[in-house]
Design a protein around this motif. Structure first.
Motif, PDB file in Angstrom:
ATOM      1  N   UNK A   1       0.709 -15.287   5.988  1.00  0.00           N
ATOM      2  CA  UNK A   1       1.867 -14.413   5.834  1.00  0.00           C
ATOM      3  C   UNK A   1       1.669 -13.506   4.630  1.00  0.00           C
ATOM      4  N   UNK A   2       2.205 -12.304   4.705  1.00  0.00           N
ATOM      5  CA  UNK A   2       2.267 -11.395   3.558  1.00  0.00           C
ATOM      6  C   UNK A   2       3.713 -10.985   3.344  1.00  0.00           C
ATOM      7  N   UNK A   3       4.127 -10.883   2.083  1.00  0.00           N
ATOM      8  CA  UNK A   3       5.499 -10.484   1.793  1.00  0.00           C
ATOM      9  C   UNK A   3       5.518  -9.463   0.659  1.00  0.00           C
ATOM     10  N   UNK A   4       6.573  -8.679   0.634  1.00  0.00           N
ATOM     11  CA  UNK A   4       6.763  -7.709  -0.450  1.00  0.00           C
ATOM     12  C   UNK A   4       8.249  -7.445  -0.612  1.00  0.00           C
TER      13      UNK A   4
ATOM     14  N   UNK B   1      14.464   6.968  -7.480  1.00  0.00           N
ATOM     15  CA  UNK B   1      14.469   5.510  -7.492  1.00  0.00           C
ATOM     16  C   UNK B   1      13.640   4.981  -8.653  1.00  0.00           C
ATOM     17  N   UNK B   2      14.054   3.845  -9.184  1.00  0.00           N
ATOM     18  CA  UNK B   2      13.251   3.139 -10.173  1.00  0.00           C
ATOM     19  C   UNK B   2      13.562   1.655 -10.051  1.00  0.00           C
ATOM     20  N   UNK B   3      12.533   0.825 -10.200  1.00  0.00           N
ATOM     21  CA  UNK B   3      12.762  -0.602 -10.033  1.00  0.00           C
ATOM     22  C   UNK B   3      11.496  -1.410 -10.187  1.00  0.00           C
ATOM     23  N   UNK B   4      11.501  -2.603  -9.584  1.00  0.00           N
ATOM     24  CA  UNK B   4      10.400  -3.553  -9.683  1.00  0.00           C
ATOM     25  C   UNK B   4       9.881  -3.881  -8.283  1.00  0.00           C
ATOM     26  N   UNK B   5       8.563  -3.882  -8.166  1.00  0.00           N
ATOM     27  CA  UNK B   5       7.898  -4.245  -6.916  1.00  0.00           C
ATOM     28  C   UNK B   5       7.177  -5.576  -7.099  1.00  0.00           C
ATOM     29  N   UNK B   6       7.273  -6.453  -6.105  1.00  0.00           N
ATOM     30  CA  UNK B   6       6.500  -7.693  -6.102  1.00  0.00           C
ATOM     31  C   UNK B   6       5.939  -7.899  -4.697  1.00  0.00           C
ATOM     32  N   UNK B   7       4.769  -8.521  -4.622  1.00  0.00           N
ATOM     33  CA  UNK B   7       4.143  -8.785  -3.326  1.00  0.00           C
ATOM     34  C   UNK B   7       3.235  -9.995  -3.455  1.00  0.00           C
ATOM     35  N   UNK B   8       3.052 -10.683  -2.352  1.00  0.00           N
ATOM     36  CA  UNK B   8       2.181 -11.853  -2.371  1.00  0.00           C
ATOM     37  C   UNK B   8       1.822 -12.290  -0.974  1.00  0.00           C
ATOM     38  N   UNK B   9       1.287 -13.498  -0.877  1.00  0.00           N
ATOM     39  CA  UNK B   9       0.830 -13.997   0.413  1.00  0.00           C
ATOM     40  C   UNK B   9       0.962 -15.519   0.470  1.00  0.00           C
ATOM     41  N   UNK B  10       0.970 -16.017   1.698  1.00  0.00           N
ATOM     42  CA  UNK B  10       0.934 -17.461   1.963  1.00  0.00           C
ATOM     43  C   UNK B  10      -0.298 -17.722   2.807  1.00  0.00           C
ATOM     44  N   UNK B  11      -1.154 -18.642   2.346  1.00  0.00           N
ATOM     45  CA  UNK B  11      -2.412 -18.887   3.045  1.00  0.00           C
ATOM     46  C   UNK B  11      -2.834 -20.341   2.831  1.00  0.00           C
ATOM     47  N   UNK B  12      -2.964 -21.066   3.946  1.00  0.00           N
ATOM     48  CA  UNK B  12      -3.386 -22.473   3.914  1.00  0.00           C
ATOM     49  C   UNK B  12      -2.645 -23.251   2.836  1.00  0.00           C
ATOM     50  N   UNK B  13      -1.317 -23.217   2.932  1.00  0.00           N
ATOM     51  CA  UNK B  13      -0.417 -23.959   2.046  1.00  0.00           C
ATOM     52  C   UNK B  13      -0.387 -23.435   0.613  1.00  0.00           C
ATOM     53  N   UNK B  14      -0.966 -22.280   0.357  1.00  0.00           N
ATOM     54  CA  UNK B  14      -0.917 -21.673  -0.970  1.00  0.00           C
ATOM     55  C   UNK B  14      -0.002 -20.459  -0.937  1.00  0.00           C
ATOM     56  N   UNK B  15       1.088 -20.501  -1.711  1.00  0.00           N
ATOM     57  CA  UNK B  15       2.007 -19.368  -1.838  1.00  0.00           C
ATOM     58  C   UNK B  15       1.718 -18.687  -3.163  1.00  0.00           C
ATOM     59  N   UNK B  16       1.345 -17.401  -3.116  1.00  0.00           N
ATOM     60  CA  UNK B  16       0.855 -16.726  -4.316  1.00  0.00           C
ATOM     61  C   UNK B  16       1.558 -15.397  -4.537  1.00  0.00           C
ATOM     62  N   UNK B  17       2.014 -15.184  -5.768  1.00  0.00           N
ATOM     63  CA  UNK B  17       2.450 -13.853  -6.199  1.00  0.00           C
ATOM     64  C   UNK B  17       1.192 -13.086  -6.587  1.00  0.00           C
ATOM     65  N   UNK B  18       0.867 -12.051  -5.813  1.00  0.00           N
ATOM     66  CA  UNK B  18      -0.406 -11.374  -6.002  1.00  0.00           C
ATOM     67  C   UNK B  18      -0.294 -10.086  -6.809  1.00  0.00           C
ATOM     68  N   UNK B  19       0.853  -9.413  -6.709  1.00  0.00           N
ATOM     69  CA  UNK B  19       0.993  -8.109  -7.359  1.00  0.00           C
ATOM     70  C   UNK B  19       2.441  -7.897  -7.770  1.00  0.00           C
ATOM     71  N   UNK B  20       2.645  -7.303  -8.953  1.00  0.00           N
ATOM     72  CA  UNK B  20       3.994  -6.976  -9.389  1.00  0.00           C
ATOM     73  C   UNK B  20       3.936  -5.881 -10.447  1.00  0.00           C
ATOM     74  N   UNK B  21       5.064  -5.199 -10.616  1.00  0.00           N
ATOM     75  CA  UNK B  21       5.141  -4.184 -11.649  1.00  0.00           C
ATOM     76  C   UNK B  21       6.233  -3.168 -11.373  1.00  0.00           C
ATOM     77  N   UNK B  22       6.516  -2.299 -12.340  1.00  0.00           N
ATOM     78  CA  UNK B  22       7.562  -1.280 -12.179  1.00  0.00           C
ATOM     79  C   UNK B  22       7.063  -0.082 -11.370  1.00  0.00           C
ATOM     80  N   UNK B  23       8.010   0.632 -10.794  1.00  0.00           N
ATOM     81  CA  UNK B  23       7.681   1.863 -10.061  1.00  0.00           C
ATOM     82  C   UNK B  23       8.835   2.843 -10.211  1.00  0.00           C
ATOM     83  N   UNK B  24       8.519   4.110 -10.014  1.00  0.00           N
ATOM     84  CA  UNK B  24       9.526   5.164 -10.007  1.00  0.00           C
ATOM     85  C   UNK B  24       9.158   6.150  -8.904  1.00  0.00           C
ATOM     86  N   UNK B  25      10.161   6.698  -8.223  1.00  0.00           N
ATOM     87  CA  UNK B  25       9.909   7.584  -7.090  1.00  0.00           C
ATOM     88  C   UNK B  25      10.922   8.724  -7.096  1.00  0.00           C
TER      89      UNK B  25
END
Length: 355
Positions: A272-275, A291-315
């Motif tokens: 699974x991938x989530x964001x 827009x301005x805020x915080x982005x987070x994204x990660x994945x679930x793989x073979x019982x491992x849930x991981x926060x892979x990427x995060x940080x602020x953004x502006x658009x």
């Protein structure tokens, strides 16, 4: 993990979201109430919300320049093509003429790890009243339809370009070659809106796509939007996506939103991938979005849930010179654990023309 388990997990997450809302709603003191109160009490330096236009409407400019003539010509060609296609399926009704919409996009991305990348994208829709109002023909980059209509940031699920190329013509052709017949609201007895597509994507991937969506107006100026998308392709096989958007918005006030997506795909290396995007959105004039805020994204793989990427953004998005032409710029400061990339600046620019 079997596909049925993925479906159960996606449904469970949607249920958890609804439960969290219900609990805070009963107490009237939960985080869904406290966060807007804190933001409302915070001083702001931004101007008030406005829907005042800053560009003339299309009818006022369509004969002013060569570019306007080209836009008008293409717009008329799109409508004419819609009439011809509609005529293929039966006798047309002058009182119910066919119509079409077309988006042409040019996305450009840069960061220090992936260098510069450019991707033209197109998405169109032709309504077919001879087949009843519920049928239409859709074509172009179908991944654009998997995103929320209010998607806050420039995103692209299609595979990355070759590392030695800034522009990949073969990949561009494949990404924009989808075509499908869409049947909307095929089950009116259901308590949500539906779409069913059958078509061809990426040249030889015959697919069936189902989408269900629903909106809820909640208390305290909250609203919830939920989408469930399932696609099966002869080559790509299973693709399952859940989109959730929780918005707090008062009249003439900037909105507060959280956009969440969860994806399962047979083609993906992860289970699974989530964001999620958590952000504040202002509108300073018609067609504008800041827009301005915080982005987070990660994945679930073979019982491992991981926060892979995060940080602020502006658009920032706005019409530029004309009502039908938009410019959007995104700036982010993200990392990527899987690729051993520390936090770094990234920029995306989109030019979009509507016809």
């Amino acid at each position: 993990m079997a596909i049925t388990k993925k479906i159960v997990l996606l449904g469970a997450l949607a249920s958890i979201s609804s439960t969290l809302w219900a609990q805070s709603d009963r107490q009237n003191t939960g985080w869904l109430y406290q966060i807007p109160r804190v933001i409302d009490a915070t001083p702001t330096i931004f101007p008030k919300q406005s829907d005042h236009p800053i560009v003339p409407n299309t009818q006022a400019t369509e004969d002013k320049s060569w570019v306007d003539h080209q836009q008008k010509g293409l717009r008329n060609w799109v409508d004419g093509t819609a009439h011809k296609v509609d005529d293929w399926f039966g006798e047309t009704d002058p009182n119910r003429p066919a119509s079409a919409t077309l988006r042409i996009l040019l996305d450009q991305q840069w960061d220090k790890y992936d260098s510069y990348e450019i991707r033209p994208r197109i998405r169109g829709k032709i309504d077919l009243p001879t087949l009843e109002k519920r049928f239409s023909l859709v074509f172009g980059d179908d991944s654009l339809d998997d995103q929320l209509d209010t998607q806050v940031s420039i995103t692209n699920e299609n595979p990355a370009l070759a590392q030695d190329k800034n522009y990949d013509s073969k990949r561009t052709r494949e990404d924009n070659s989808s075509i499908a017949l869409r049947w909307s609201n095929f089950a009116k007895s259901l308590p949500f809106d539906t779409d069913a597509d059958i078509g061809l994507r990426s040249g030889d991937d015959v697919y069936l796509r189902l989408k269900a969506e629903k909106d809820w107006q909640l208390e305290n100026d909250f609203r919830l939007h939920a989408e469930q998308i399932y696609r099966y392709g002869s080559d790509s096989e299973n693709y399952l996506r859940t989109n959730l958007e929780l918005v707090h918005e008062r009249p003439n006030e900037a909105l507060l939103s959280n956009q969440f997506s969860l994806i399962y795909a047979d083609e993906s290396e992860d289970d699974l991938n989530w964001s999620t995007y958590s952000f504040r959105q202002h509108q300073f004039f018609r067609g504008n979005r800041f827009n301005y805020g915080i982005y987070t994204a990660g994945y679930y793989n073979t019982d491992l849930l991981r926060l892979n990427s995060w940080g602020p953004f502006v658009s920032w998005r706005q019409p530029f010179l004309r009502e039908w032409f938009f410019v959007q710029g995104d700036l982010n400061y993200l990392n990527d654990h899987r690729e051993d990339q520390d936090h770094h600046l990234g920029a995306l620019v989109r030019f979009e023309a509507l016809f």
